[in-house]
Design a protein around this motif. Structure first.
Motif, PDB file in Angstrom:
ATOM      1  N   GLN A 176      55.602  35.794  46.146  1.00 58.75           N
ATOM      2  CA  GLN A 176      54.337  35.895  46.859  1.00 58.75           C
ATOM      3  C   GLN A 176      54.609  36.314  48.299  1.00 58.75           C
ATOM      4  N   GLU A 177      53.959  37.364  48.739  1.00 62.55           N
ATOM      5  CA  GLU A 177      54.221  37.922  50.057  1.00 62.55           C
ATOM      6  C   GLU A 177      53.119  37.664  51.064  1.00 62.55           C
ATOM      7  N   LYS A 178      51.948  37.224  50.602  1.00 69.83           N
ATOM      8  CA  LYS A 178      50.809  37.078  51.515  1.00 69.83           C
ATOM      9  C   LYS A 178      50.176  35.699  51.405  1.00 69.83           C
ATOM     10  N   ILE A 179      49.480  35.331  52.457  1.00 70.06           N
ATOM     11  CA  ILE A 179      48.680  34.108  52.465  1.00 70.06           C
ATOM     12  C   ILE A 179      47.243  34.524  52.151  1.00 70.06           C
ATOM     13  N   TYR A 180      46.770  34.135  50.988  1.00 69.18           N
ATOM     14  CA  TYR A 180      45.450  34.586  50.544  1.00 69.18           C
ATOM     15  C   TYR A 180      44.363  33.623  51.005  1.00 69.18           C
ATOM     16  N   TYR A 181      43.237  34.204  51.407  1.00 72.00           N
ATOM     17  CA  TYR A 181      42.103  33.374  51.804  1.00 72.00           C
ATOM     18  C   TYR A 181      40.801  34.019  51.344  1.00 72.00           C
ATOM     19  N   ALA A 182      39.779  33.181  51.231  1.00 72.18           N
ATOM     20  CA  ALA A 182      38.437  33.650  50.876  1.00 72.18           C
ATOM     21  C   ALA A 182      37.441  32.901  51.747  1.00 72.18           C
ATOM     22  N   ALA A 183      36.423  33.609  52.214  1.00 74.66           N
ATOM     23  CA  ALA A 183      35.445  33.015  53.120  1.00 74.66           C
ATOM     24  C   ALA A 183      34.070  32.943  52.467  1.00 74.66           C
ATOM     25  N   GLY A 184      33.342  31.866  52.798  1.00 74.21           N
ATOM     26  CA  GLY A 184      31.999  31.700  52.255  1.00 74.21           C
ATOM     27  C   GLY A 184      31.332  30.478  52.859  1.00 74.21           C
ATOM     28  N   SER A 185      30.118  30.209  52.430  1.00 72.06           N
ATOM     29  CA  SER A 185      29.343  29.117  53.025  1.00 72.06           C
ATOM     30  C   SER A 185      29.730  27.750  52.498  1.00 72.06           C
ATOM     31  N   SER A 186      30.365  27.678  51.343  1.00 73.31           N
ATOM     32  CA  SER A 186      30.786  26.390  50.790  1.00 73.31           C
ATOM     33  C   SER A 186      31.948  26.592  49.836  1.00 73.31           C
ATOM     34  N   ILE A 187      32.674  25.512  49.577  1.00 67.23           N
ATOM     35  CA  ILE A 187      33.829  25.576  48.671  1.00 67.23           C
ATOM     36  C   ILE A 187      33.386  25.983  47.271  1.00 67.23           C
ATOM     37  N   SER A 188      32.281  25.398  46.794  1.00 74.03           N
ATOM     38  CA  SER A 188      31.824  25.698  45.429  1.00 74.03           C
ATOM     39  C   SER A 188      31.426  27.162  45.286  1.00 74.03           C
ATOM     40  N   LYS A 189      30.800  27.728  46.314  1.00 72.67           N
ATOM     41  CA  LYS A 189      30.393  29.126  46.248  1.00 72.67           C
ATOM     42  C   LYS A 189      31.599  30.063  46.311  1.00 72.67           C
ATOM     43  N   ILE A 190      32.551  29.723  47.160  1.00 75.53           N
ATOM     44  CA  ILE A 190      33.762  30.550  47.248  1.00 75.53           C
ATOM     45  C   ILE A 190      34.506  30.546  45.922  1.00 75.53           C
ATOM     46  N   ASP A 191      34.571  29.370  45.303  1.00 77.57           N
ATOM     47  CA  ASP A 191      35.328  29.216  44.063  1.00 77.57           C
ATOM     48  C   ASP A 191      34.776  30.092  42.938  1.00 77.57           C
ATOM     49  N   LYS A 192      33.504  30.471  43.051  1.00 73.40           N
ATOM     50  CA  LYS A 192      32.879  31.285  41.994  1.00 73.40           C
ATOM     51  C   LYS A 192      32.871  32.772  42.306  1.00 73.40           C
ATOM     52  N   LEU A 193      33.442  33.164  43.444  1.00 71.50           N
ATOM     53  CA  LEU A 193      33.458  34.574  43.798  1.00 71.50           C
ATOM     54  C   LEU A 193      34.297  35.375  42.803  1.00 71.50           C
ATOM     55  N   PRO A 194      33.807  36.553  42.394  1.00 71.78           N
ATOM     56  CA  PRO A 194      34.587  37.388  41.465  1.00 71.78           C
ATOM     57  C   PRO A 194      35.974  37.735  42.004  1.00 71.78           C
ATOM     58  N   GLN A 195      36.078  37.964  43.346  1.00 71.09           N
ATOM     59  CA  GLN A 195      37.362  38.369  43.923  1.00 71.09           C
ATOM     60  C   GLN A 195      38.419  37.280  43.831  1.00 71.09           C
ATOM     61  N   VAL A 196      37.971  36.010  43.750  1.00 74.22           N
ATOM     62  CA  VAL A 196      38.903  34.880  43.680  1.00 74.22           C
ATOM     63  C   VAL A 196      39.648  34.866  42.349  1.00 74.22           C
ATOM     64  N   GLU A 197      38.974  35.346  41.320  1.00 74.78           N
ATOM     65  CA  GLU A 197      39.505  35.264  39.957  1.00 74.78           C
ATOM     66  C   GLU A 197      40.844  35.970  39.819  1.00 74.78           C
ATOM     67  N   GLN A 198      40.963  37.143  40.404  1.00 71.29           N
ATOM     68  CA  GLN A 198      42.200  37.929  40.284  1.00 71.29           C
ATOM     69  C   GLN A 198      43.398  37.206  40.890  1.00 71.29           C
ATOM     70  N   VAL A 199      43.178  36.580  42.062  1.00 71.72           N
ATOM     71  CA  VAL A 199      44.272  35.882  42.748  1.00 71.72           C
ATOM     72  C   VAL A 199      44.655  34.617  41.988  1.00 71.72           C
ATOM     73  N   LYS A 200      43.642  33.897  41.506  1.00 74.14           N
ATOM     74  CA  LYS A 200      43.931  32.698  40.716  1.00 74.14           C
ATOM     75  C   LYS A 200      44.697  33.038  39.449  1.00 74.14           C
ATOM     76  N   ASP A 201      44.405  34.196  38.877  1.00 74.08           N
ATOM     77  CA  ASP A 201      45.077  34.624  37.642  1.00 74.08           C
ATOM     78  C   ASP A 201      46.583  34.781  37.855  1.00 74.08           C
ATOM     79  N   LYS A 202      46.963  35.042  39.119  1.00 70.15           N
ATOM     80  CA  LYS A 202      48.385  35.160  39.464  1.00 70.15           C
ATOM     81  C   LYS A 202      48.979  33.804  39.830  1.00 70.15           C
ATOM     82  N   ASP A 203      48.153  32.747  39.775  1.00 71.61           N
ATOM     83  CA  ASP A 203      48.561  31.383  40.103  1.00 71.61           C
ATOM     84  C   ASP A 203      48.950  31.241  41.580  1.00 71.61           C
TER      85      ASP A 203
END
Length: 627
Positions: free
Chosen positions: A430-457
């Protein structure tokens, strides 16, 4: 004699006091003695800066008296006194207009908390008395005035006879009730106990006539009571006392008294520095934010003393903005009393003290994070935004001082973690520190863009505060690892083969994607087919330094800065909607346009962006699903 009314907010606060919601009624004496001490401080300081004001320091004192028969307690000081206008300002208003919004459905506990946060001082006396008389004469006035009130009905102010400068406050103590024994405050030993507990550090003598039992006849064992005036307090400022002689309770009482807080501080920082500029400091990290902390009315700063004499009540130059929540005192023999604020700002000694204070606070917070994580997290949830602002402010000039103190929510750990902890737990490769921004944790967790990064664990930092992304941007990288926003168009997670395949798919559908872009307009820079989306049909990604969440912050500002994110609409090439679009493009251009508008609106909704014409989109959805 004209009767005047309290302002509406003051009347409501006063009503809470009179009805004795707050259970710790003992503090009334602490508040009145503190006010008297402030008046003495002001007069003494004025005598040092104004040759017209002559003061004998030996005559600066506070006198306490009580009368059981008349049920009175009297607190007298020889301080600066008040003019008629100052009486109106200081005693006619509890909280300045607009500083408090009341809610009719508050519980008693909430009302207690309001009283605690507002530090209403003088008015706490109404918890134990049903009538208060204040006689006062200002040091720069020939007239004396008397202020009198029995509570919410109002107050009167009139001229009176008073020879000496200063203030005399007489409390008429309430009668005892089944719930409370008010008569205990008319007891010599109780008053002495309260002074010792809450006001021992006051630097002026608090005197009271007390009873001493003297042996009259040793052979007959006869005693007599003799009245003698006694000084009740030690008068040694707490920061000058030997640390071994101070209990935690002493620090807590000093803090609560000095800074009008009814809660104990989260942490006490005491230090004594000898060197080019010698000083003592006693600093406190509050357990909660002051009621006005996040308003323009809040004044940062430490009380600055020169050898125990107050120079400035709040010296802002002693604290950087990111530590504005810290309260406390600094006392140095190397600072002159007769010094203007302008000269003080240029003082090298002051700058040296400020640098040392900043370093001390930072190290103490680092220790708290390391040794007492629960308390640090409690602190961070209250004041973390201030630290993040400090990282971002001044173009990131202080980021290296603060980057190890900031925390963000971890998607894998399900809790707040530091950047150091994130990097220590990064997966191999892993070469980068990944982050996602949003109004709440639950909303961020459901973002489509999050899925790809989570898939890489990979772990993802969830940023929910408006300042978070600006903070991350200011830090730029941590231990050689750059930050990557998951909504960025290219995270570099696809292989060269996958990239080539996506490029080919988009080239084959170029005409359709251009048609979609034409329908959407200038809001997006590009429409493309994507293979990185797993289960989601569409999402918005960005190019460049401005993210969607940053754009929201800029949009919320009063002046339109015209800062916009460069957005891209990505459509999941593997989702059934992709085939539907291709079919409609080939056979039904009108329906194709409608589907495009709906998909783009869905993507904006997921990203938390407004839809320009929600009625149109609602009608289109109903039209499509009714077929």
């Amino acid at each position: 004699m004209e009767k005047k009314e309290f302002k509406s907010e003051s009347r409501r606060l006063l009503d809470l006091m009179i009805n004795s919601i707050y259970t710790n009624k003992d503090i009334f004496l602490r508040e009145l003695i503190s006010n008297a001490s402030d008046a003495l401080d002001k007069l003494y300081y004025r005598s040092l800066t104004d040759e017209k004001v002559k003061v004998d320091k030996d005559n600066l004192l506070i006198h306490l008296a009580f009368n059981k028969d008349e049920r009175t307690i009297t607190i007298t000081d020889s301080g600066c006194g008040m003019t008629k206008e100052e009486l109106e300002e200081n005693l006619g208003t509890i909280a300045k207009s607009g500083s408090l919004a009341f809610k009719d459905n508050m519980t008693n506990e909430e009302k207690v908390d309001i009283i605690g946060q507002f530090g209403v001082g003088f008015y706490s006396a109404f918890m134990v008395s049903d009538r208060i008389v204040v006689k006062t004469k200002s040091y720069n006035s020939k007239d004396a005035y008397v202020w009198e009130s029995e509570g919410v009905d109002g107050y009167t102010i009139d001229k009176c006879k008073k020879d000496d400068v200063g203030t005399e406050i007489t409390l008429y103590i309430k009668e005892d009730t089944e719930e409370y024994e008010y008569s205990k405050y008319l007891d010599e030993y109780e008053l002495k106990r309260l002074v010792k507990k809450y006001s021992d550090y006051i630097s002026f003598p608090i005197k009271m006539e007390v009873t001493h039992h003297h042996m009259k006849d040793e052979e007959k064992h006869e005693y007599e009571d003799i009245k003698e005036t006694e000084t009740l307090n030690s008068m040694i400022p707490i920061w000058k006392k030997n640390k071994n002689d101070i209990k935690d309770e002493d620090y807590d009482n000093f803090y609560m008294d000095k800074f009008n807080d009814f809660d104990k501080p989260l942490k006490v920082i005491s230090s004594s520095v000898e060197g080019m500029c010698s000083y003592k400091s006693l600093l406190f990290i509050p357990s909660h934010a002051p009621y006005d902390f996040f308003t323009q009315n809040y004044e940062k700063g430490l009380s600055l003393y020169s050898n125990g004499v107050l120079i400035m009540d709040k010296c802002p130059d002693l604290l950087p903005d990111y530590f504005a929540f810290v309260r406390g005192v600094v006392d140095s023999e190397d600072l002159s009393l007769n010094i203007s604020r302008e000269v003080l700002q240029e003082s090298n000694n002051l700058k040296l003290i400020a640098k040392n204070v900043e370093s001390k606070i930072r190290k103490e917070l680092e220790t708290l994070l390391k040794d007492d994580r629960d308390n640090y997290i409690s602190f961070f949830k209250t004041f973390g935004v201030q630290l993040k602002y400090g990282v971002y402010n001044n173009f990131g000039a202080d980021r290296d001082k603060l980057k190890d103190l900031v925390m963000f929510y971890s998607s894998k750990k399900d809790k707040l973690i530091t950047l150091k902890e994130y990097v220590e737990n990064m997966k191999d490769g892993q070469e980068k520190i990944y982050y996602a921004a949003g109004s709440s944790i639950s909303k961020i967790d459901k973002l489509p863009q999050v899925e790809q990064v989570k898939d890489k664990d990979f772990d993802i930092l969830y940023l929910t505060e408006y300042v978070d992304e600006f903070c991350i941007t200011a830090i730029q990288e941590y231990e050689g690892k750059k930050f990557a926003n998951v909504e960025n168009e290219d995270l570099g997670l696809e292989s060269d083969e996958e990239k080539e395949e996506v490029k080919k798919v988009n080239e084959e559908s170029k005409d359709m994607l251009d048609a979609m872009l034409e329908v959407i307009g200038d809001d997006v820079k590009e429409v493309k087919l994507s293979k990185k989306l797993k289960s989601h049909p569409v999402c918005l990604t960005t190019k460049g330094d401005i993210s969607i969440e940053m754009q929201k912050v800029f949009d919320a500002m009063p002046n339109d800065l015209g800062v916009k994110a460069e957005m891209i609409l990505e459509v999941n090439e593997k989702h059934p909607i992709s085939k539907k679009l291709k079919d409609l493009y080939a056979s039904d251009k009108e329906s194709f346009d409608k589907y495009t508008k709906i998909l783009y609106s869905e993507a904006r909704m997921i990203a938390g962006l407004p839809i320009e014409d929600p009625t149109e989109i609602s009608n289109l959805i109903c039209e499509v699903i009714s077929k």
